[in-house]
Design a protein around this motif. Structure first.
Motif, PDB file in Angstrom:
ATOM      1  N   LYS A   1      25.034  66.967  43.075  1.00 35.64           N
ATOM      2  CA  LYS A   1      24.563  65.603  42.804  1.00 35.64           C
ATOM      3  C   LYS A   1      25.773  64.765  42.450  1.00 35.64           C
ATOM      4  O   LYS A   1      26.585  65.163  41.620  1.00 35.64           O
ATOM      5  N   ASN A   2      25.891  63.598  43.073  1.00 36.58           N
ATOM      6  CA  ASN A   2      27.035  62.712  42.821  1.00 36.58           C
ATOM      7  C   ASN A   2      28.367  63.438  42.998  1.00 36.58           C
ATOM      8  O   ASN A   2      29.300  63.238  42.219  1.00 36.58           O
ATOM      9  N   GLY A   3      28.435  64.317  43.989  1.00 39.36           N
ATOM     10  CA  GLY A   3      29.668  65.075  44.241  1.00 39.36           C
ATOM     11  C   GLY A   3      30.815  64.151  44.619  1.00 39.36           C
ATOM     12  O   GLY A   3      30.627  63.204  45.372  1.00 39.36           O
ATOM     13  N   LYS A   4      31.972  64.426  44.063  1.00 37.35           N
ATOM     14  CA  LYS A   4      33.150  63.605  44.380  1.00 37.35           C
ATOM     15  C   LYS A   4      34.110  64.393  45.262  1.00 37.35           C
ATOM     16  O   LYS A   4      33.953  65.597  45.445  1.00 37.35           O
ATOM     17  N   GLU A   5      35.120  63.717  45.725  1.00 38.24           N
ATOM     18  CA  GLU A   5      36.055  64.338  46.659  1.00 38.24           C
ATOM     19  C   GLU A   5      36.937  65.391  45.991  1.00 38.24           C
ATOM     20  O   GLU A   5      37.629  66.129  46.679  1.00 38.24           O
ATOM     21  N   ASP A   6      36.934  65.442  44.634  1.00 36.41           N
ATOM     22  CA  ASP A   6      37.777  66.462  44.007  1.00 36.41           C
ATOM     23  C   ASP A   6      37.084  67.828  43.918  1.00 36.41           C
ATOM     24  O   ASP A   6      37.641  68.785  43.392  1.00 36.41           O
ATOM     25  N   LEU A   7      35.863  67.934  44.456  1.00 32.08           N
ATOM     26  CA  LEU A   7      35.224  69.260  44.528  1.00 32.08           C
ATOM     27  C   LEU A   7      36.082  70.172  45.406  1.00 32.08           C
ATOM     28  O   LEU A   7      36.625  69.725  46.416  1.00 32.08           O
ATOM     29  N   PRO A   8      36.196  71.463  45.049  1.00 30.84           N
ATOM     30  CA  PRO A   8      37.005  72.356  45.894  1.00 30.84           C
ATOM     31  C   PRO A   8      36.281  72.680  47.205  1.00 30.84           C
ATOM     32  O   PRO A   8      35.055  72.570  47.288  1.00 30.84           O
ATOM     33  N   TYR A   9      37.041  73.093  48.198  1.00 29.33           N
ATOM     34  CA  TYR A   9      36.417  73.561  49.441  1.00 29.33           C
ATOM     35  C   TYR A   9      35.531  74.764  49.137  1.00 29.33           C
ATOM     36  O   TYR A   9      35.854  75.562  48.239  1.00 29.33           O
ATOM     37  N   ALA A  10      34.446  74.906  49.892  1.00 30.40           N
ATOM     38  CA  ALA A  10      33.547  76.046  49.704  1.00 30.40           C
ATOM     39  C   ALA A  10      34.311  77.347  49.956  1.00 30.40           C
ATOM     40  O   ALA A  10      35.013  77.477  50.955  1.00 30.40           O
ATOM     41  N   LYS A  11      34.153  78.301  49.025  1.00 30.11           N
ATOM     42  CA  LYS A  11      34.817  79.611  49.233  1.00 30.11           C
ATOM     43  C   LYS A  11      34.000  80.456  50.201  1.00 30.11           C
ATOM     44  O   LYS A  11      34.530  81.278  50.920  1.00 30.11           O
ATOM     45  N   ARG A  12      32.680  80.258  50.150  1.00 33.54           N
ATOM     46  CA  ARG A  12      31.811  80.979  51.092  1.00 33.54           C
ATOM     47  C   ARG A  12      31.043  79.944  51.908  1.00 33.54           C
ATOM     48  O   ARG A  12      29.889  79.630  51.602  1.00 33.54           O
ATOM     49  N   PRO A  13      31.681  79.407  52.971  1.00 35.27           N
ATOM     50  CA  PRO A  13      31.016  78.374  53.777  1.00 35.27           C
ATOM     51  C   PRO A  13      29.699  78.896  54.335  1.00 35.27           C
ATOM     52  O   PRO A  13      29.555  80.099  54.595  1.00 35.27           O
ATOM     53  N   ILE A  14      28.737  77.975  54.536  1.00 34.10           N
ATOM     54  CA  ILE A  14      27.394  78.414  54.903  1.00 34.10           C
ATOM     55  C   ILE A  14      27.298  78.943  56.329  1.00 34.10           C
ATOM     56  O   ILE A  14      26.384  79.677  56.647  1.00 34.10           O
ATOM     57  N   ASP A  15      28.225  78.588  57.211  1.00 34.64           N
ATOM     58  CA  ASP A  15      28.176  79.109  58.593  1.00 34.64           C
ATOM     59  C   ASP A  15      29.555  78.993  59.252  1.00 34.64           C
ATOM     60  O   ASP A  15      30.489  78.454  58.664  1.00 34.64           O
ATOM     61  N   TYR A  16      29.672  79.489  60.482  1.00 28.14           N
ATOM     62  CA  TYR A  16      30.962  79.463  61.201  1.00 28.14           C
ATOM     63  C   TYR A  16      31.426  78.033  61.430  1.00 28.14           C
ATOM     64  O   TYR A  16      32.612  77.721  61.366  1.00 28.14           O
ATOM     65  N   TYR A  17      30.470  77.175  61.749  1.00 26.63           N
ATOM     66  CA  TYR A  17      30.803  75.759  61.979  1.00 26.63           C
ATOM     67  C   TYR A  17      31.532  75.197  60.758  1.00 26.63           C
ATOM     68  O   TYR A  17      32.625  74.619  60.862  1.00 26.63           O
ATOM     69  N   THR A  18      30.937  75.390  59.567  1.00 22.43           N
ATOM     70  CA  THR A  18      31.515  74.829  58.342  1.00 22.43           C
ATOM     71  C   THR A  18      32.867  75.470  58.029  1.00 22.43           C
ATOM     72  O   THR A  18      33.808  74.791  57.595  1.00 22.43           O
ATOM     73  N   GLU A  19      32.957  76.785  58.244  1.00 24.05           N
ATOM     74  CA  GLU A  19      34.234  77.487  58.031  1.00 24.05           C
ATOM     75  C   GLU A  19      35.354  76.797  58.824  1.00 24.05           C
ATOM     76  O   GLU A  19      36.443  76.541  58.308  1.00 24.05           O
ATOM     77  N   THR A  20      35.051  76.432  60.060  1.00 24.88           N
ATOM     78  CA  THR A  20      36.102  75.807  60.889  1.00 24.88           C
ATOM     79  C   THR A  20      36.273  74.323  60.567  1.00 24.88           C
ATOM     80  O   THR A  20      37.361  73.789  60.745  1.00 24.88           O
ATOM     81  N   LYS A  21      35.230  73.668  60.068  1.00 26.69           N
ATOM     82  CA  LYS A  21      35.404  72.265  59.637  1.00 26.69           C
ATOM     83  C   LYS A  21      36.350  72.219  58.423  1.00 26.69           C
ATOM     84  O   LYS A  21      37.137  71.291  58.279  1.00 26.69           O
ATOM     85  N   ILE A  22      36.286  73.228  57.548  1.00 23.97           N
ATOM     86  CA  ILE A  22      37.204  73.275  56.397  1.00 23.97           C
ATOM     87  C   ILE A  22      38.648  73.417  56.899  1.00 23.97           C
ATOM     88  O   ILE A  22      39.542  72.663  56.508  1.00 23.97           O
ATOM     89  N   GLN A  23      38.854  74.401  57.772  1.00 24.62           N
ATOM     90  CA  GLN A  23      40.226  74.633  58.275  1.00 24.62           C
ATOM     91  C   GLN A  23      40.732  73.402  59.022  1.00 24.62           C
ATOM     92  O   GLN A  23      41.891  73.012  58.908  1.00 24.62           O
ATOM     93  N   GLN A  24      39.853  72.798  59.813  1.00 21.22           N
ATOM     94  CA  GLN A  24      40.224  71.614  60.595  1.00 21.22           C
ATOM     95  C   GLN A  24      40.676  70.490  59.659  1.00 21.22           C
ATOM     96  O   GLN A  24      41.718  69.858  59.884  1.00 21.22           O
ATOM     97  N   GLU A  25      39.897  70.265  58.601  1.00 20.23           N
ATOM     98  CA  GLU A  25      40.255  69.177  57.682  1.00 20.23           C
ATOM     99  C   GLU A  25      41.595  69.450  57.006  1.00 20.23           C
ATOM    100  O   GLU A  25      42.442  68.563  56.888  1.00 20.23           O
ATOM    101  N   LYS A  26      41.806  70.711  56.581  1.00 20.14           N
ATOM    102  CA  LYS A  26      43.081  71.054  55.940  1.00 20.14           C
ATOM    103  C   LYS A  26      44.250  70.778  56.877  1.00 20.14           C
ATOM    104  O   LYS A  26      45.263  70.206  56.479  1.00 20.14           O
TER     105      LYS A  26
END
Ligand code: NAD
Length: 245
Positions: A126-151
């Motif tokens: 709720k009201n999450g801000k950009e300083d939240l850490p990246y998910a350590k256990r992404p919910i799926d392969y898509y999200t796992e690669t969206k994290i790497q892509q953004e980094k």
């Protein structure tokens, strides 16, 4: 010294998609000259040039990016395809190729469409801000690669190289021509598969109207300058109010 292309010359990678097309139309309205790069061409707009190609192909990208100063990258395999190799090839390796091509071509700004799911660990935010850490256990392969892509994109931001980057993180996007979210919801409801409630019925989900997502992308692009705080940062993008779901 290299002559800088006009700051109003841009390319939209993934410009044939749902978000990409809305972005292209708004950019044209705002007086940008737009080149679309996508594996498929699905429409025509006067004044927009289409280039069919795979973003994993640097030579194909270079041909399109050589006169461009600003690139929007909103291409991705569909989250529904669940093909881990394809996600890695396109979202991670392909995005590295996009960065190399941008730098070789002299592009100055890259705006990535990321996803709010990069910080989602499976528990309510709720009201999450950009300083939240990246998910350590992404919910799926898509999200796992969206994290790497953004980094990869944010780490490439370099004032010395005259190459600035920023990422925009929408959650669900809705609006005209939405091929997935609302049609799938309606279809599921029609099949009678929505007769259960997750939680106590007061859960909120963040959906953002496509034109607001487009607006966020263009604002980010236009404010991305060497001395601006946007450089190398990610921004959540949302409507004012989440929607009761
Ligand atoms: P979309 O599927 O409508 O569009 C994606 C486009 O990328 C398509 O036109 C496709 O042909 C193109 N593409 C796929 N692979 C490619 C490749 N290898 N080379 C070149 N082009 C390629 O998806 P969308 O809903 O418009 O999503 C756009 C971006 O927004 C994606 O990065 C997605 O991760 C992100 N996003 C979408 C949502 C949403 O609710 N739609 C939410 C959060 C983030």
């Amino acid at each position: 010294t290299r002559i800088r292309p006009s700051s109003k010359r841009c390319a939209v990678i993934g410009g044939s998609g749902f978000l990409g097309r809305h972005l292209v139309e708004r950019l044209v309205e705002k007086g940008y000259s737009v080149a679309v790069f996508d594996i498929a061409q699905r429409y025509e707009v006067p004044g927009v040039t289409f280039h069919q190609g795979d973003l994993c192909d640097k030579q194909a990208l270079l041909k399109v990016l050589k006169d461009v100063s600003l690139v929007f990258h909103c291409a991705s395999p569909s989250p529904a395809c669940d093909d881990r190799n394809l996600f890695w090839k396109v979202n991670v390796e392909g995005t590295r190729t996009v960065i190399q091509a941008c730098q070789e071509a002299g592009v100055q700004k890259l705006v990535l469409t990321s996803s709010a799911s990069v910080v989602f660990e499976g528990t309510d935010i709720k009201n999450g801000k950009e300083d939240l850490p990246y998910a350590k256990r992404p919910i799926d392969y898509y999200t796992e690669t969206k994290i790497q892509q953004e980094k990869v994109v944010l780490e490439a931001c370099s004032k010395e190289k005259d190459f600035l980057t920023v990422a925009i993180r929408p959650h669900g996007i809705f609006g005209p021509r939405d091929p997935q979210l609302v049609p799938i919801l309606v279809d599921t409801a029609r099949k009678g598969k929505m007769k259960f409630i997750i939680g106590d019925g007061t859960n909120l989900v963040d959906f953002t109207y496509v034109e607001n997502v487009v607006h966020g992308h263009i604002l980010a692009a236009e404010h991305l300058k060497p001395d601006s705080p946007l450089c190398g940062k990610a921004y959540h993008i949302t409507n004012d109010e989440p929607i009761r779901f």
